[in-house]
Design an enzyme around this catalytic site. Structure first.
Site, short mmCIF file in Angstrom:
data_model
loop_
_atom_site.label_atom_id
_atom_site.label_comp_id
_atom_site.label_asym_id
_atom_site.label_seq_id
_atom_site.Cartn_x
_atom_site.Cartn_y
_atom_site.Cartn_z
N TYR A 1 -15.57 23.44 15.10
CA TYR A 1 -14.63 24.58 15.20
C TYR A 1 -13.63 24.47 16.35
O TYR A 1 -13.76 23.60 17.18
CB TYR A 1 -15.34 25.92 15.14
N GLU A 2 -12.63 25.30 16.30
CA GLU A 2 -11.47 25.20 17.22
C GLU A 2 -10.77 23.85 17.12
O GLU A 2 -10.29 23.31 18.12
CB GLU A 2 -11.88 25.46 18.68
N GLY A 3 -10.68 23.31 15.92
CA GLY A 3 -10.08 21.98 15.73
C GLY A 3 -11.17 20.94 15.79
O GLY A 3 -11.79 20.77 16.85
#
Lengths: 561, 561
Positions: free
Chosen positions: A421-423
């Protein structure tokens, strides 16, 4: 298994393995005096040890659940969140003008780490709220700031970020959620968003969604995205939660870990939203939030690693198999690998935070470039370390590690989301070899100059391999910036990022060793890291400079054969 | 996600990347003609695709449960096990004198791999039974053989192995379960055993436990251990399950994965047992079973990797994010890493099996030494690959990989046991640098001679790095056998084992490349492996030869600081 907050290590890194003292010397962070920092670290450690740590198991065994359209969280979450709010721990770095403490991100980073070691699921709620606070501080109108910031900072309301849609994950520009302007200046938001962390819950009286959506006739792709504040309950004239907005939780995901964190599918059906920032400039605002969140997720990786290490060490010193297993060479190898990599990841995360703080305080473009360079490395390396160390922790436990009651497996199941997550870490690596090298490698070379100058000033047996590894890394940076074919850069980006982190880890271990008198524990750990873990960089850089041709040599049929 | 059995790869490795044709040329395995092998591979692939694959999710979502002292398995397990039994798939390598097919272990190995790709939980039941069959064939009296082997081989009854006790895991010699001789020649078995896979179930009418226990006045440690057959129901005069024995399941473990496989705590309260082999020689008999099981667990690692790869490839070719993600360089890198390491691990496992078969057929001490050398490498490397590839598979899926519905996470949760059971991978590595080097490195050097002679005969750009890596590995073996301090050997044993596997993988990829005409898919995959994965061996061997001093330099207080 009690958790002990690694305050000594934070203090040591602040004082000896980062430029945190420079942060404290700025006007912006003048309040962060040594006494203040000490008090915050002690208080943060205490609340994580006493309030969050006991919730780790509940957050796994009692997943958040959707009941009649409302999300119920695990036992104890509501009370613990209230204590976090009351103590002012929700958004430590939020500005003082809206009730925050205005502390450096470096402090928030170590707080986030400790929250992840103890109750990572619950900790995600303040973590997302921190990001929303920062996005609003930078981009929202004064009216929105006045309405939302005090509530978010005080922990009366919480924040979410709504980017992903089923067809739009890493490709944010593919999102389809619509925003129709209304006559009263608000917008009608309609669409479905997925993976919304704490998209609903019973911790507070309101949930504030920052939603990416498209205006009618907006340009295609990321240039046509705008950002909206869409609260669960619309604030009334007194700023209290009023009418329910037209949004709902459709379902919650059944995940490998972080069970206590509700991951919602959200449906917006003409929900009322307020524009944050300018029309079609939503991505810039979202990046503010995501940049903050990337470092925060890196800190979670460190937290998973620290928790898993403490857990495994306690087991290894207790468990008898032909003597205590801590006295077996291979168990020592595992424990030292865990400890040395946790330190390296923590030092990278704190140094990234210090660069962000220096950028904030000084607006110096060099610090800005340093922060930009370190952010993807901190996110990807620290989260990989979190998973690797958690997996080693299972191995130290032997059969007991696979039995859930021990708690060792939970660290891996929880940690496994952080490289995603978050890239994803692949996206982080593409950012590093792409956007972050658009300066022709200047920021990277400047950091390598510092590392090599430091190693030269030391000139001992520990410094030499760090200097050499930096030199090999420098050659790889030179290769990268000369390589015009972006696919060739991307093909080796993940090993390149890891090699960069390996070298940074060597540098920080070296600085740690030098900061102590004689051959103490930190020198011994540095010796282990430099002899056994640093050498990995060479094969990684060979991999990094292999180009892309062989990756595409196999046809799809051959991949499937 | 349908599973497709990698029959082509098995066939190719049998024909081109192993000495399987030599196995077929022996009298012992003369029945394993090419036609027979082809028919078996096809049939095995079909039952795994059609019968086992659909049970993968049920084996995760419906854990085995203990109800009123009886274990109930997941929906569909009983019917599928009956089909395995009916088709003769339970113990393919069991001797023909008791109803087995007497096929090479190489065939059983690829069957075990496919079972792990599809329904690993259920597959553990035949896997343990295979080990028990082999132990009985080698060590049991004719009477026990006649009573038990036909039932086990036919799948009417199943087998377990009972080694571990709470205080005796890797240290088997610490076990305390008692065996009191009775006047009728049987023994009264009393004690508690843990981690008993399929310790009870509803698949068959009887469960046969092989239990390690101590006679009164037996010597301490492993020299005082005897092996007993302790059936759940005591066979009556007609060999049918009769009176219930004094044993019970106390509880089942709640595990990270393989939920469908009941892992029991077993209690024996004066249960009736029959001695298998000689008194106090139980460890030798158990090693027969464990050696078999070690390779079988290695095959499970390959199976997890193959399943995760097929899953990830299907997702990557389908998922659109800025074009199909399979066309992104970093996704390609992940897929090729998965495929190249799965092939390497499979080739190592099959070559280990071929060595065992050659030992069985020829009693040649060189083949015996080869099998002994490859077994710990196959077990540890293949299971590490299983976990690593499963984790990469999650990453390929992005956020969907963390959501359990996709099935990607289950591969990692299931695979994570394999580096632990049947001797942790740390124990495997100690076996490799300890017992397996007691010949002064002779078996290792002989294998390296073969690898280097092969590379020299090729003399192309792919062969050169394999030759060089072998040379570096040779130096490490020389260092090891000259190192008298076992702690120093053990300190680097895990990286040494992995480096050895890396070199073997290079050799097998090279052989695969040479076996095809021109630059085909196997050459391209070999090129990827040799350029990007093989270089890791250098840092691993640096690590392997670092000695133990730095591991013990930190005091326990310093470890905890």
């Amino acid at each position: 298994m009690p958790y002990r907050a690694p305050i000594n290590d934070f203090r040591f890194i602040f004082e000896n393995v980062s430029e945190f003292s420079q942060v404290q010397a700025t006007d912006r962070f003048a309040d962060a005096t040594p006494d203040m920092v000490e008090a915050i670290l002690e208080g943060a450690g205490r609340i994580c040890e006493d309030v969050l740590a006991p919730l780790r198991r509940a957050g796994d065994l009692q997943p958040a659940r959707l009941e009649n359209g409302v999300v119920r969280t695990s036992d104890g979450f509501k009370e613990a969140f209230a204590q976090l709010a009351e103590g002012g721990w929700i958004a430590l770095s939020a500005g003082q003008e809206h009730g925050g403490m205005g502390l450096p991100i470096a402090i928030t980073t170590v707080f986030n780490e400790m929250a992840a070691s103890t109750a990572m699921s619950l900790g995600l709620c303040p973590l997302l709220t921190q990001g929303q606070v920062e996005a609003l501080e930078h981009h929202a109108s004064d009216e929105i700031k006045a309405t939302y910031l005090p509530k978010l900072i005080g922990g009366e309301w919480t924040g979410t970020m709504n980017l992903t849609e089923p067809q739009a994950g890493s490709d944010v520009g593919a999102l389809k959620t619509k925003a129709e302007p209304r006559d009263d200046g608000t917008y009608a938001i309609s669409g479905q968003k997925i993976y919304i962390t704490f998209g609903d819950h019973d911790l507070t009286e309101n949930v504030c969604h920052l939603v990416l959506a498209r205006l009618p006739d907006a340009p295609a792709g990321t240039k046509g995205i705008s950002l909206f504040m869409v609260p669960k309950f619309i604030p009334d004239a007194e700023g209290k939660p009023g009418v329910a907005n037209n949004l709902k939780v459709v379902s919650l995901e059944h995940k490998m870990g972080i069970h206590g964190s509700p991951t919602a599918v959200m449906q917006y059906d003409g929900a009322t939203g307020w524009l944050v920032g300018e029309e079609n400039k939503g991505m810039a605002a979202m990046f503010t939030m995501m940049n903050n969140a990337r470092l925060a997720v890196g800190a979670q990786g460190v937290g998973c690693a620290e928790g898993a290490y403490q857990h495994a060490l306690a087991y290894a010193t207790d468990r008898q198999q032909m003597g205590r297993i801590v006295d077996h060479a291979d168990v020592r190898r595992m424990l030292l690998t865990m400890k040395a990599d946790t330190f390296a990841a923590r030092a990278i995360a704190v140094n990234c935070a210090v660069a962000i703080d220096m950028e904030t305080a000084t607006h110096d473009p060099d610090w800005k470039a340093r922060a930009a360079l370190l952010t993807p490395i901190a996110k990807a390396f620290a989260t990989d370390v979190g998973c690797d160390v958690a997996s080693i922790g299972i191995q130290v436990h032997g059969g007991m590690g696979y039995v859930e009651e021990t708690g060792a497996a939970q660290f891996l199941r929880d940690a496994r989301i952080t490289p995603i997550y978050e890239g994803t870490n692949g996206i982080q690596a593409m950012d590093l070899v792409g956007r972050k090298m658009m300066d022709g490698g200047e920021a990277a070379f400047r950091l390598l100059d510092e590392i090599q100058a430091h190693a030269e000033s030391v000139r001992n047996d520990l410094a030499e391999p760090v200097w050499q590894a930096s030199e090999t890394l420098r050659e790889a940076v030179e290769w990268l910036v000369a390589e015009g074919d972006m696919r060739a850069r991307f093909a080796g980006s993940v090993p390149f990022l890891r090699a960069f982190a390996r070298v940074l880890g060597g540098h920080y271990h070296l600085r740690a060793a030098l900061a102590e008198q004689g051959e103490g524990a930190r020198t011994k750990l540095a010796r282990f890291y430099i002899a056994r873990l640093l050498p990995e960089h060479a094969a990684l850089l060979t991999h990094a400079m292999s180009g892309a041709d062989d990756l595409f040599a196999l046809s799809e049929d051959e991949l499937a054969a």
